[in-house]
Design an enzyme around this catalytic site. Structure first.
Site, PDB file in Angstrom:
ATOM      1  N   TYR A   1       0.817  -1.220   0.000  1.00  0.00           N
ATOM      2  CA  TYR A   1       0.000   0.000   0.000  1.00  0.00           C
ATOM      3  C   TYR A   1       0.856   1.279   0.000  1.00  0.00           C
ATOM      4  O   TYR A   1       0.322   2.370   0.079  1.00  0.00           O
ATOM      5  CB  TYR A   1      -1.087  -0.007   1.076  1.00  0.00           C
ATOM      6  CG  TYR A   1      -0.649  -0.094   2.523  1.00  0.00           C
ATOM      7  CD1 TYR A   1       0.157   0.863   3.112  1.00  0.00           C
ATOM      8  CD2 TYR A   1      -1.129  -1.125   3.331  1.00  0.00           C
ATOM      9  CE1 TYR A   1       0.516   0.798   4.439  1.00  0.00           C
ATOM     10  CE2 TYR A   1      -0.777  -1.218   4.670  1.00  0.00           C
ATOM     11  CZ  TYR A   1       0.045  -0.236   5.208  1.00  0.00           C
ATOM     12  OH  TYR A   1       0.404  -0.303   6.534  1.00  0.00           O
TER      13      TYR A   1
ATOM     14  N   LYS B   1       5.100   4.953   4.407  1.00  0.00           N
ATOM     15  CA  LYS B   1       5.728   3.956   3.525  1.00  0.00           C
ATOM     16  C   LYS B   1       5.899   4.535   2.118  1.00  0.00           C
ATOM     17  O   LYS B   1       6.893   4.255   1.438  1.00  0.00           O
ATOM     18  CB  LYS B   1       4.896   2.675   3.477  1.00  0.00           C
ATOM     19  CG  LYS B   1       4.801   1.917   4.807  1.00  0.00           C
ATOM     20  CD  LYS B   1       6.100   1.222   5.181  1.00  0.00           C
ATOM     21  CE  LYS B   1       5.897   0.241   6.338  1.00  0.00           C
ATOM     22  NZ  LYS B   1       7.156  -0.338   6.811  1.00  0.00           N
TER      23      LYS B   1
END
Ligand code: HXC
Ligand code: NAP
Length: 288
Positions: free
Chosen positions: A153, A168
């Site tokens: 994701y 991330k």
């Protein structure tokens, strides 16, 4: 899969190396001859990993630090380099995460996860990068390696884990940005995007009873990942001299499966699917 001794000229730091995927990578690196430094906040899991490595004949050391705090990171790197010698590679694996509707997130909650994942990765990467640049190129073939653990994701985004998804994505951007900027210093940066690996740290925080998220049925290969499988990929990327700026997914096909329009049809019995497709084809209107 790899020759023993492959990593005998490596001193590798694994952040979050006391538990879960970090622990698996630390053990595998040591098995292949690397000296390994593990870093985290809790001392007990770190001590346990170092004991396991040294009992098996390897070399390892631990340092307690909070990756959010630059001074704490710098002190830990000093300590590990004193014990192991100059570090040559790092895995940015430490992370924080929890499920929370984004409208209910407190500023402190957003801050905690983004600071661990994104600022933590920056703190460790820049602190080591400066040392490596000052020391000069390691050797032509191998250089220095920064490997960061993200997740799929990072590019898909995800509901209910907003701070982690933002952080991330930032780590992936850091990886690709520095892969070009720091190539001149012989520093390579790559990432691994794991799908579901049932570690205590992740599943205790993210597996919601009754929800399909993190379910095996989402994975075309029909199972969860096993930490040693990810550890072998980490070894490859740490050692591969011509790979940089890359993010390798290890998820049994999960993100393609759940991201693609018709992929969910693969969950139905194939013979039944073929029959339905044939019926649909037969009934399709043909132009005169
Ligand atoms: C909402 C929460 C929360 C929760 C904490 N907070 N938990 N908010 N829901 N479940 C908020 C707090 O209210 C506080 O904000 C802020 O977050 C910091 O909380 P602390 O408890 O002080 O945080 P800290 O002790 O620093 O711990 C950080 C942590 C914790 C991230 C909250 O979970 C942790 O230590 N995690 C480390 C390990 C981990 O998360 N592993 C999983 C990685 S798995 P306020 O505003 O009140 O001060 C992973 C997989 C991704 O990333 C992909 C899966 C497919
Ligand atoms: P984990 O066991 O909870 O690992 C997280 C580690 O990070 C712990 O060892 C923790 O140790 C350390 N850590 C957390 N906050 C820290 C801080 N502020 N400073 C220093 N260390 C800190 O979970 P995991 O599943 O192995 O996750 C490892 C990596 O894989 C993470 O990057 C995660 O996002 C990624 N990932 C996992 C999965 C999965 O399914 N398991 C999927 C995709 C991506 P302390 O708490 O002692 O500090």
């Amino acid at each position: 899969m790899f020759e023993r001794g492959l990593l005998s000229d490596h001193n590798i730091l694994v952040t979050g190396g006391g538990t879960g995927l970090g622990r698996a990578m630390a053990l595998r690196y040591a098995e292949l001859g690397a000296s390994v430094g593990v870093l985290g906040r809790r001392t007990q899991p770190l001590e346990e990993v170092v004991a396991a490595i040294t009992q098996a004949g390897g070399k390892a050391a631990w340092a307690s630090a909070d990756v959010r705090e630059r001074d704490s990171v710098d002190a830990a790197l000093d300590q590990l380099e004193t014990e192991l010698g100059p570090l040559t590679d790092v895995v940015n694996n430490a992370a924080g995460n929890f499920l929370c509707p984004s409208e209910d997130l407190s500023p402190g909650g957003f801050d905690a996860v983004v600071k661990i994942v994104l600022y933590g990765t920056f703190n460790v990467t820049q602190s080591l990068g400066k040392r490596w640049i000052e020391r000069g190129k390691r050797d032509h073939a191998r250089g220095y390696s920064v490997l960061s653990i993200v997740t799929t994701y990072a590019w898909m985004g995800s509901a209910f884990v907003l701070p982690s998804a933002c952080a991330k994505a930032g780590v992936l951007a850091l990886t690709r940005s520095l892969a070009t900027e720091w190539a001149t210093y012989g520093i390579r940066l790559n990432a691994i995007a794991p799908g579901p690996f049932p570690t205590d740290g992740a599943f205790s925080r993210l597996l919601m009873p009754g929800a399909e998220a993190l379910g095996k049925h989402r994975v075309p290969l029909g199972r969860y990942g096993e930490p040693p499988e990810l550890a072998d990929l980490a070894v490859y990327l740490t050692a591969a001299p011509f790979v940089t700026g890359e993010c390798v997914t290890i998820d049994g096909g999960e993100w393609l499966n759940v991201g693609q329009e018709f992929a969910s049809i693969t969950a139905q019995p194939r013979a039944q699917v073929k029959q339905v497709f044939a019926n649909m084809r037969a009934s399709t209107h043909k132009p005169e």
